[in-house]
Design a protein around this motif. Sequence first.
Motif: not given
Length: 308
Positions: A66-92
């Motif tokens: 809660t005090e340093r969220p920006e630093e935390v976000r730089q070192i984590i990869g978060y994958m929720p149980d349900f997440f959206g993707v941009y369907d009009n984009l190609k994989v790359d």
Amino acid sequence: MIKTVGLSKNYKEVEALVDLNLTIDKGSVFGFIGPNGAGKTTAMSILATLLSPSRGKAYVGGFEVTERPEEVRQIIGYMPDFFGVYDNLKVDEYLDFYAQAYFVPASKRPGLIKDLLELVNLSGKEGVYVDTLSRGMKQRLGLARCLVHSPQVLILDEPASGLDPRARVEMREILKELGKLGKTILISSHILHELTDMCDTIGIIENGRMLISGQVKDILSQAKGMGIIRINLLGQHQETSNYLKRHQLVNDVIRDDHGLRVYITGGQQENYRLLKELVTNGFPVTGFYPEQEDLENVFMKITQEVAQ
């Protein structure tokens, strides 16, 4: 790498998380086990800086979330149980978009995307539109997206949810490989036997409270202080079962097609004592050997005790 101290979250009168004290060492793969509504997603959302706790502290990589969220976000990869993707984009294009968001230089992105797709077994899918991928492929693409900035910590909420058996096996193998690469991984799942193979430490959570945590091998072998002995007999199954149920070392006896499954308190000395008594009393024992507890049985046993 991850630490929580008295971490709690209330939604008005509902306690979603109660005094969670958790420590996950660097390079460990920790499995969060619990039914829906147990508090797993709440804890993960707090660690991912997406939710503020009501009480307590949470640290990732030494940074308080809660005090340093920006630093935390730089070192984590978060994958929720349900997440959206941009369907009009190609994989790359999808991965390139996230690489830009993490300020990966343009010159490094093509090589990075190629390596990530190879890691998650999506090589050759660069030009495919995301909306044409199967659910399993989308899950693996979501995992690749978590890795574009080479995070130290992965927080994965039910990554195998809804996948068919083949896709679950593929996801499990990828996560095992990431563990070998030294990533610290916090993963939740209802597919308990897969966590046994994937994780080195686990925690069982129920009604927002951590019931037990520790090394997988320790929890499975001890199973709350009990070992399991498989006993094969030539006959007298019922008589043997009745004798064992009265024995002071025995907690429970289950009869199945293969013989008796005996829950016994103690270690090798107690096992030897029980076997000697059975033979001395004339029971026709043809097999007597320890059987490793499985994670589903441990989970049911512990949560039933809490419910009672």
